[in-house]
Design a protein around this motif. Structure first.
Motif, PDB file in Angstrom:
ATOM      1  N   ALA A   8      50.740  24.798   4.683  1.00 39.52           N
ATOM      2  CA  ALA A   8      52.011  25.040   4.005  1.00 39.52           C
ATOM      3  C   ALA A   8      53.137  25.207   5.019  1.00 39.52           C
ATOM      4  O   ALA A   8      52.937  25.726   6.121  1.00 39.52           O
ATOM      5  N   ILE A   9      54.301  24.734   4.640  1.00 44.73           N
ATOM      6  CA  ILE A   9      55.508  24.952   5.428  1.00 44.73           C
ATOM      7  C   ILE A   9      56.500  25.714   4.552  1.00 44.73           C
ATOM      8  O   ILE A   9      56.354  25.767   3.322  1.00 44.73           O
ATOM      9  N   GLU A  10      57.508  26.294   5.168  1.00 39.71           N
ATOM     10  CA  GLU A  10      58.451  27.131   4.424  1.00 39.71           C
ATOM     11  C   GLU A  10      59.119  26.381   3.271  1.00 39.71           C
ATOM     12  O   GLU A  10      59.353  26.954   2.208  1.00 39.71           O
ATOM     13  N   ASP A  11      59.385  25.098   3.449  1.00 42.00           N
ATOM     14  CA  ASP A  11      60.024  24.320   2.386  1.00 42.00           C
ATOM     15  C   ASP A  11      59.151  24.169   1.144  1.00 42.00           C
ATOM     16  O   ASP A  11      59.651  23.820   0.070  1.00 42.00           O
ATOM     17  N   ASP A  12      57.848  24.416   1.270  1.00 39.03           N
ATOM     18  CA  ASP A  12      56.942  24.329   0.119  1.00 39.03           C
ATOM     19  C   ASP A  12      57.103  25.510  -0.824  1.00 39.03           C
ATOM     20  O   ASP A  12      56.813  25.398  -2.020  1.00 39.03           O
ATOM     21  N   LEU A  13      57.538  26.646  -0.304  1.00 40.82           N
ATOM     22  CA  LEU A  13      57.516  27.885  -1.082  1.00 40.82           C
ATOM     23  C   LEU A  13      58.273  27.806  -2.402  1.00 40.82           C
ATOM     24  O   LEU A  13      57.743  28.240  -3.431  1.00 40.82           O
ATOM     25  N   PRO A  14      59.498  27.271  -2.454  1.00 42.44           N
ATOM     26  CA  PRO A  14      60.174  27.217  -3.759  1.00 42.44           C
ATOM     27  C   PRO A  14      59.418  26.384  -4.803  1.00 42.44           C
ATOM     28  O   PRO A  14      59.405  26.734  -5.988  1.00 42.44           O
ATOM     29  N   ILE A  15      58.776  25.324  -4.368  1.00 40.30           N
ATOM     30  CA  ILE A  15      58.023  24.475  -5.301  1.00 40.30           C
ATOM     31  C   ILE A  15      56.761  25.195  -5.763  1.00 40.30           C
ATOM     32  O   ILE A  15      56.450  25.228  -6.961  1.00 40.30           O
ATOM     33  N   LEU A  53      41.609  30.184   3.760  1.00 37.38           N
ATOM     34  CA  LEU A  53      41.857  28.781   4.079  1.00 37.38           C
ATOM     35  C   LEU A  53      42.773  28.252   2.988  1.00 37.38           C
ATOM     36  O   LEU A  53      42.401  28.240   1.813  1.00 37.38           O
ATOM     37  N   SER A  54      43.986  27.876   3.350  1.00 45.06           N
ATOM     38  CA  SER A  54      44.986  27.498   2.362  1.00 45.06           C
ATOM     39  C   SER A  54      45.638  26.176   2.754  1.00 45.06           C
ATOM     40  O   SER A  54      45.953  25.958   3.925  1.00 45.06           O
ATOM     41  N   ARG A  55      45.866  25.329   1.747  1.00 48.64           N
ATOM     42  CA  ARG A  55      46.505  24.037   1.971  1.00 48.64           C
ATOM     43  C   ARG A  55      47.491  23.740   0.852  1.00 48.64           C
ATOM     44  O   ARG A  55      47.303  24.130  -0.291  1.00 48.64           O
ATOM     45  N   THR A  56      48.530  23.007   1.206  1.00 43.77           N
ATOM     46  CA  THR A  56      49.457  22.465   0.222  1.00 43.77           C
ATOM     47  C   THR A  56      48.940  21.088  -0.169  1.00 43.77           C
ATOM     48  O   THR A  56      48.506  20.310   0.692  1.00 43.77           O
ATOM     49  N   ILE A  57      48.977  20.792  -1.454  1.00 40.60           N
ATOM     50  CA  ILE A  57      48.566  19.484  -1.967  1.00 40.60           C
ATOM     51  C   ILE A  57      49.820  18.616  -2.053  1.00 40.60           C
ATOM     52  O   ILE A  57      50.760  18.953  -2.767  1.00 40.60           O
ATOM     53  N   VAL A  58      49.814  17.516  -1.320  1.00 39.27           N
ATOM     54  CA  VAL A  58      50.949  16.591  -1.306  1.00 39.27           C
ATOM     55  C   VAL A  58      50.460  15.259  -1.867  1.00 39.27           C
ATOM     56  O   VAL A  58      49.453  14.717  -1.398  1.00 39.27           O
ATOM     57  N   VAL A  59      51.170  14.743  -2.864  1.00 43.25           N
ATOM     58  CA  VAL A  59      50.809  13.479  -3.509  1.00 43.25           C
ATOM     59  C   VAL A  59      52.002  12.538  -3.410  1.00 43.25           C
ATOM     60  O   VAL A  59      53.089  12.857  -3.886  1.00 43.25           O
ATOM     61  N   ASP A  60      51.767  11.416  -2.774  1.00 48.09           N
ATOM     62  CA  ASP A  60      52.823  10.409  -2.605  1.00 48.09           C
ATOM     63  C   ASP A  60      54.116  11.039  -2.082  1.00 48.09           C
ATOM     64  O   ASP A  60      55.214  10.743  -2.537  1.00 48.09           O
ATOM     65  N   GLU A  62      55.178  14.131  -2.386  1.00 50.43           N
ATOM     66  CA  GLU A  62      55.699  15.251  -3.157  1.00 50.43           C
ATOM     67  C   GLU A  62      54.692  16.405  -3.172  1.00 50.43           C
ATOM     68  O   GLU A  62      53.494  16.178  -3.335  1.00 50.43           O
ATOM     69  N   VAL A  63      55.195  17.629  -3.059  1.00 49.86           N
ATOM     70  CA  VAL A  63      54.329  18.799  -3.164  1.00 49.86           C
ATOM     71  C   VAL A  63      53.890  18.928  -4.620  1.00 49.86           C
ATOM     72  O   VAL A  63      54.715  19.054  -5.521  1.00 49.86           O
ATOM     73  N   ALA A  64      52.579  18.850  -4.822  1.00 48.28           N
ATOM     74  CA  ALA A  64      52.015  18.920  -6.170  1.00 48.28           C
ATOM     75  C   ALA A  64      51.414  20.280  -6.476  1.00 48.28           C
ATOM     76  O   ALA A  64      51.264  20.643  -7.641  1.00 48.28           O
ATOM     77  N   GLY A  65      51.066  21.047  -5.449  1.00 46.04           N
ATOM     78  CA  GLY A  65      50.450  22.341  -5.688  1.00 46.04           C
ATOM     79  C   GLY A  65      49.823  22.900  -4.438  1.00 46.04           C
ATOM     80  O   GLY A  65      50.119  22.465  -3.320  1.00 46.04           O
ATOM     81  N   GLY A  66      48.954  23.862  -4.650  1.00 45.55           N
ATOM     82  CA  GLY A  66      48.266  24.509  -3.546  1.00 45.55           C
ATOM     83  C   GLY A  66      46.808  24.718  -3.879  1.00 45.55           C
ATOM     84  O   GLY A  66      46.406  24.752  -5.054  1.00 45.55           O
ATOM     85  N   ILE A  67      46.007  24.866  -2.826  1.00 45.11           N
ATOM     86  CA  ILE A  67      44.567  25.072  -2.980  1.00 45.11           C
ATOM     87  C   ILE A  67      44.112  25.954  -1.837  1.00 45.11           C
ATOM     88  O   ILE A  67      44.668  25.894  -0.735  1.00 45.11           O
ATOM     89  N   GLY A  68      43.133  26.798  -2.103  1.00 49.26           N
ATOM     90  CA  GLY A  68      42.662  27.678  -1.047  1.00 49.26           C
ATOM     91  C   GLY A  68      41.316  28.290  -1.354  1.00 49.26           C
ATOM     92  O   GLY A  68      40.788  28.173  -2.463  1.00 49.26           O
ATOM     93  N   SER A  69      40.787  28.955  -0.343  1.00 52.93           N
ATOM     94  CA  SER A  69      39.544  29.702  -0.491  1.00 52.93           C
ATOM     95  C   SER A  69      39.687  31.012   0.266  1.00 52.93           C
ATOM     96  O   SER A  69      40.458  31.117   1.220  1.00 52.93           O
ATOM     97  N   GLY A  79      40.299  28.373  -5.323  1.00 51.45           N
ATOM     98  CA  GLY A  79      41.232  28.275  -6.433  1.00 51.45           C
ATOM     99  C   GLY A  79      42.328  27.276  -6.126  1.00 51.45           C
ATOM    100  O   GLY A  79      42.550  26.927  -4.954  1.00 51.45           O
ATOM    101  N   TYR A  80      42.997  26.810  -7.156  1.00 52.41           N
ATOM    102  CA  TYR A  80      44.060  25.815  -6.975  1.00 52.41           C
ATOM    103  C   TYR A  80      45.090  26.004  -8.071  1.00 52.41           C
ATOM    104  O   TYR A  80      44.815  26.613  -9.114  1.00 52.41           O
ATOM    105  N   TRP A  81      46.288  25.501  -7.824  1.00 52.67           N
ATOM    106  CA  TRP A  81      47.364  25.563  -8.811  1.00 52.67           C
ATOM    107  C   TRP A  81      48.165  24.284  -8.666  1.00 52.67           C
ATOM    108  O   TRP A  81      48.691  23.998  -7.581  1.00 52.67           O
ATOM    109  N   ILE A  82      48.250  23.529  -9.721  1.00 54.14           N
ATOM    110  CA  ILE A  82      48.929  22.232  -9.717  1.00 54.14           C
ATOM    111  C   ILE A  82      50.157  22.326 -10.624  1.00 54.14           C
ATOM    112  O   ILE A  82      50.077  22.869 -11.722  1.00 54.14           O
ATOM    113  N   GLY A  83      51.274  21.781 -10.177  1.00 56.44           N
ATOM    114  CA  GLY A  83      52.479  21.746 -10.995  1.00 56.44           C
ATOM    115  C   GLY A  83      52.239  20.941 -12.261  1.00 56.44           C
ATOM    116  O   GLY A  83      51.558  19.909 -12.244  1.00 56.44           O
ATOM    117  N   ARG A  84      52.822  21.411 -13.356  1.00 54.18           N
ATOM    118  CA  ARG A  84      52.591  20.792 -14.666  1.00 54.18           C
ATOM    119  C   ARG A  84      52.888  19.286 -14.670  1.00 54.18           C
ATOM    120  O   ARG A  84      52.205  18.512 -15.336  1.00 54.18           O
TER     121      ARG A  84
END
Length: 147
Positions: A8-15, A53-60, A62-69, A79-84
């Motif tokens: 994750a980078i700081e710009d991911d946080l608002p999304i 262990l945490s990662r931002t999910i980026v699709v094409d 765009e930040v789509a969500g996050g996933i971690g353990s 666990g994971y959380w994907i934008g609607r």
């Protein structure tokens, strides 16, 4: 679809904040949203935890969500959380498959609200099986495991 898991980078946080603040997503996950300050504090805690262990999910691009353990008492949880706007496109399944190549601890567990059929299906597609059903904090949930 090009999917990337990255730190994750700081710009991911608002999304990521917006994703978890979505009332419909929160109800689906049966997990309460955090306000901005609590969200930022939680993200800082994650960043400081060597067992997380945490990662931002980026699709094409765009930040789509996050996933971690993380370590939860005597089990390793994921666990994971994907934008609607990304739901129903196979992104959660692809992200979890990719993440499980990075998170190699087995067994690994997940907790999913019993009514969250979509997330349960994602976990099943990735090889998780139901270990038990339980009632926690007024939520019926399934504990699933990947051995």
């Amino acid at each position: 679809m090009h999917l990337e898991l990255r730190a994750a980078i700081e710009d991911d946080l608002p999304i990521l904040y917006r994703n978890q603040a979505d009332p419909g997503a929160s109800a689906m996950a049966a997990f309460p949203s955090r306000d901005w300050d609590a969200f930022v504090a939680h993200e800082a805690k994650i960043g400081a935890d060597d067992t997380m262990l945490s990662r931002t999910i980026v699709v094409d691009g765009e930040v789509a969500g996050g996933i971690g353990s993380w370590q939860a008492e005597d089990e390793r949880d994921v666990g994971y959380w994907i934008g609607r706007e990304f739901w129903g496109r196979g992104i959660a399944t692809a992200a979890l498959h990719a993440f499980l190549e990075i998170e190699t601890t087995r067994p690994v567990y997940a907790h999913v609200a019993a009514h969250n059929v979509g997330s349960r299906r994602v976990l099943e597609k990735c090889g998780f099986t139901v270990l038990r059903e339980q009632h926690v904090d007024d939520v019926d949930e399934l504990v699933v495991v990947l051995a």
